[in-house]
Enzyme design. Structure first.
Site, PDB file in Angstrom:
ATOM      1  CD  GLU A  97      -3.128  -0.806   0.193  1.00 27.37           C
ATOM      2  OE1 GLU A  97      -2.617  -1.939   0.130  1.00 27.37           O
ATOM      3  OE2 GLU A  97      -4.239  -0.550  -0.310  1.00 27.37           O
TER       4      GLU A  97
HETATM    5  N1  CAA Z   1      -5.338  11.579  -4.920  1.00 27.71           N
HETATM    6  C1  CAA Z   1      -5.670  11.955  -6.185  1.00 27.71           C
HETATM    7  N2  CAA Z   1      -4.771  12.496  -7.052  1.00 27.71           N
HETATM    8  C2  CAA Z   1      -3.506  12.661  -6.608  1.00 27.71           C
HETATM    9  C3  CAA Z   1      -3.101  12.285  -5.318  1.00 27.71           C
HETATM   10  C4  CAA Z   1      -4.073  11.750  -4.451  1.00 27.71           C
HETATM   11  N3  CAA Z   1      -3.751  11.378  -3.211  1.00 27.71           N
HETATM   12  N4  CAA Z   1      -1.786  12.570  -5.167  1.00 27.71           N
HETATM   13  C5  CAA Z   1      -1.379  13.087  -6.341  1.00 27.71           C
HETATM   14  N5  CAA Z   1      -2.420  13.145  -7.205  1.00 27.71           N
HETATM   15  C6  CAA Z   1      -2.400  13.663  -8.565  1.00 27.71           C
HETATM   16  C7  CAA Z   1      -1.608  14.958  -8.652  1.00 27.71           C
HETATM   17  O1  CAA Z   1      -2.451  16.048  -8.387  1.00 27.71           O
HETATM   18  C8  CAA Z   1      -1.139  14.941 -10.080  1.00 27.71           C
HETATM   19  O2  CAA Z   1      -2.217  15.342 -10.932  1.00 27.71           O
HETATM   20  P1  CAA Z   1      -1.948  16.166 -12.309  1.00 27.71           P
HETATM   21  O3  CAA Z   1      -0.875  15.464 -13.038  1.00 27.71           O
HETATM   22  O4  CAA Z   1      -3.267  16.088 -12.990  1.00 27.71           O
HETATM   23  O5  CAA Z   1      -1.566  17.534 -11.902  1.00 27.71           O
HETATM   24  C9  CAA Z   1      -0.906  13.452 -10.350  1.00 27.71           C
HETATM   25  O6  CAA Z   1      -1.666  12.738  -9.381  1.00 27.71           O
HETATM   26  C10 CAA Z   1       0.535  13.028 -10.273  1.00 27.71           C
HETATM   27  O7  CAA Z   1       1.032  13.413  -9.008  1.00 27.71           O
HETATM   28  P2  CAA Z   1       2.561  13.256  -8.661  1.00 27.71           P
HETATM   29  O8  CAA Z   1       3.388  13.985  -9.682  1.00 27.71           O
HETATM   30  O9  CAA Z   1       2.765  13.558  -7.231  1.00 27.71           O
HETATM   31  O10 CAA Z   1       2.754  11.689  -8.936  1.00 27.71           O
HETATM   32  P3  CAA Z   1       4.059  10.816  -9.000  1.00 27.71           P
HETATM   33  O11 CAA Z   1       3.881   9.911 -10.143  1.00 27.71           O
HETATM   34  O12 CAA Z   1       5.297  11.634  -8.885  1.00 27.71           O
HETATM   35  O13 CAA Z   1       4.060   9.958  -7.644  1.00 27.71           O
HETATM   36  C11 CAA Z   1       3.299   8.650  -5.880  1.00 27.71           C
HETATM   37  C12 CAA Z   1       2.988   9.672  -6.953  1.00 27.71           C
HETATM   38  C13 CAA Z   1       2.930   9.270  -4.549  1.00 27.71           C
HETATM   39  C14 CAA Z   1       4.724   8.195  -5.786  1.00 27.71           C
HETATM   40  C15 CAA Z   1       2.363   7.498  -6.219  1.00 27.71           C
HETATM   41  O14 CAA Z   1       2.781   6.929  -7.431  1.00 27.71           O
HETATM   42  C16 CAA Z   1       2.278   6.468  -5.163  1.00 27.71           C
HETATM   43  O15 CAA Z   1       1.553   6.620  -4.181  1.00 27.71           O
HETATM   44  N6  CAA Z   1       2.986   5.336  -5.361  1.00 27.71           N
HETATM   45  C17 CAA Z   1       2.857   4.204  -4.507  1.00 27.71           C
HETATM   46  C18 CAA Z   1       1.902   3.242  -5.109  1.00 27.71           C
HETATM   47  C19 CAA Z   1       1.319   2.342  -4.092  1.00 27.71           C
HETATM   48  O16 CAA Z   1       0.963   2.758  -3.001  1.00 27.71           O
HETATM   49  N7  CAA Z   1       1.159   1.089  -4.454  1.00 27.71           N
HETATM   50  C20 CAA Z   1       0.532   0.144  -3.623  1.00 27.71           C
HETATM   51  C21 CAA Z   1      -0.137  -0.849  -4.455  1.00 27.71           C
HETATM   52  S1  CAA Z   1      -1.555  -1.528  -3.792  1.00 27.71           S
HETATM   53  C22 CAA Z   1      -1.102  -2.677  -2.678  1.00 27.71           C
HETATM   54  O17 CAA Z   1      -0.045  -2.758  -2.173  1.00 27.71           O
HETATM   55  C23 CAA Z   1      -2.258  -3.529  -2.324  1.00 27.71           C
HETATM   56  C24 CAA Z   1      -2.126  -4.668  -1.410  1.00 27.71           C
HETATM   57  O18 CAA Z   1      -2.004  -5.765  -1.824  1.00 27.71           O
HETATM   58  C25 CAA Z   1      -2.362  -4.496   0.032  1.00 27.71           C
END
Ligand code: CAA
Length: 379
Positions: free
Chosen positions: A363
């Site tokens: 997550e």
């Molecule tokens: N909600 C909605 N939109 C969001 C957001 C949020 N919390 N955070 C950012 N955004 C939007 C931004 O506004 C931006 O929008 P625009 O491009 O339209 O302006 C866009 O998303 C991109 O934002 P970032 O540039 O910040 O994105 P990034 O690509 O640099 O990185 C990240 C984002 C935080 C690293 C994200 O990729 C992330 O959370 N990665 C981790 C993924 C993850 O948690 N994976 C878990 C998989 S599920 C799992 O594990 C399940 C299980 O089995 C238990």
């Protein structure tokens, strides 16, 4: 400690807690050893209306508040971390349909979840895209009134048992993360197969699979939200699901703490109970304080979601980060309290330590949580 729980929340906590004591704790070691998903337990939980707490009343549920879900996940995880995460992922993929689904989709799937007839899963991660969720490669190409999905999803909790999986795929490669779309994919859709099952360090009662899409035809009415919204849906769900993982971590830590306290009052060394030594007392005190702090962060984040507050990213990330680091520390300390016996599979704490580890990874790793928190703070 009074957590100012509402009557319904206390009922949920007590119901899940009793069930865990009677049905889960007695079998958890066997499930871990056999790497076995307890299908009968999940069927039984359905008969006892457990899944209704993650579905709105209008669709056969009892309301879908984050606080009730967190309490349920915490109690299940106190018994067994794998059962806790199975419930948590079912809750969060269902939340995707609640938040972003249209009326027809809600009517089709939510009553089935409430009745325990189907479980759900969330397909985001891929072999080459974990933390960098924006770089997924699974593609969905429009063909008439269908989309053809091709690609592989990795580490999908509930993959093999889910009647419905939310799958994030690229529909417009030119647009990067703005070109991703979420699809509802039903089990048995031609071209969709469940691949290998992971042989994991912990949470071994849960199933974790690769999902393979090979010319998988999904009707366009199965788009969740709108085309191009997929990445935002995924991040919006992760904001909420991280609270559930925080709750899982608190539950695992509580389970280990209870065992450590009990053992310290049974084990004698140097002619006295080890609970009489300040070295052990200080460890137990730190464990209790850590659990309490994490619990409050998790409950506060859940309350913020339920109150309709918009800014839930940071509370969810903090809850998950703090609770999972705490759970790793507390379970490790529990093994230490048990000494040599803690390292043996004869006692439950080494399993809890293995179960806790993944809460720092999935997550969103705890490094990603720090990125998320810091980027919001500095904006
Ligand atoms: N909600 C909605 N939109 C969001 C957001 C949020 N919390 N955070 C950012 N955004 C939007 C931004 O506004 C931006 O929008 P625009 O491009 O339209 O302006 C866009 O998303 C991109 O934002 P970032 O540039 O910040 O994105 P990034 O690509 O640099 O990185 C990240 C984002 C935080 C690293 C994200 O990729 C992330 O959370 N990665 C981790 C993924 C993850 O948690 N994976 C878990 C998989 S599920 C799992 O594990 C399940 C299980 O089995 C238990």
């Amino acid at each position: 400690m009074n957590y100012f729980l509402k009557e319904k929340e206390e009922m949920v906590r007590d119901l899940f807690s009793d069930y865990v004591n009677k049905r889960i704790i007695p079998i958890r070691a066997e499930l871990d050893e056999k790497d076995q998903f307890p299908a009968d337990i999940f069927t039984e939980m359905g008969k006892q209306d457990f899944y209704r707490i993650v579905v709105p009343e209008a669709y056969g549920g009892l309301g879908d508040e984050s606080m009730s879900a967190a309490l349920g996940i915490e109690e299940l995880s106190r018994g067994d971390g794998g059962i806790g995460v199975t419930f948590a992922v079912n809750a969060i993929a269902t939340k995707g349909i609640i938040l972003y689904g249209n009326e027809a989709q809600k009517k089709k799937y939510l009553p089935a979840v409430a009745d325990g007839k189907i479980y759900t899963a969330f397909g985001l991660s891929e072999p080459g895209a974990g933390s960098d969720a924006g770089s997924i490669k699974t593609k969905a190409v429009k063909k008439g009134d269908k989309y053809i999905l091709d690609g592989v999803k990795q580490f999908i909790t509930n993959g093999a048992i889910a009647g419905v999986t939310l799958v994030i795929a690229v529909t417009d490669p030119e647009k990067g993360h703005r070109g991703q779309t979420a699809f509802i994919v039903e089990q048995g859709t031609p071209g969709f197969t469940v691949g290998k099952s992971e042989d994991k360090m912990g949470i071994r009662s849960s199933v974790t699979n690769q999902l393979i899409f090979d010319g998988c035809e999904v009707p366009q009415e199965n788009i969740l939200g709108s085309p191009g919204q997929g990445f935002y849906i995924a991040l919006g769900l992760l904001d909420r699901s991280r609270i559930g993982i925080g709750a899982q971590a608190v539950g695992i830590a509580r389970g280990a703490f209870d065992e450590a306290v009990k053992y310290s009052k049974e084990r004698e060394q140097f002619g006295q109970l080890i609970s009489s030594f300040q070295a052990i007392q200080f460890m137990l005190a730190d464990m209790a304080a850590g659990i309490e702090a994490a619990r409050l962060l998790v409950y506060q984040a859940a309350r913020q979601v339920d109150s309709g507050e918009k800014e839930i990213t940071v509370p969810g990330a903090m809850a998950k980060l703090f609770a999972s680091d705490m759970a790793m520390q507390v379970t490790t300390d529990a093994v230490q309290v048990f000494g040599g016996y803690g390292y043996s599979k004869e006692y439950p704490v080494e399993k809890m330590m293995r179960d806790a580890k993944v809460t720092q990874i999935y997550e969103g790793t705890n490094q990603i949580q720090r990125v998320v928190i810091a980027s919001k703070l500095l904006k």
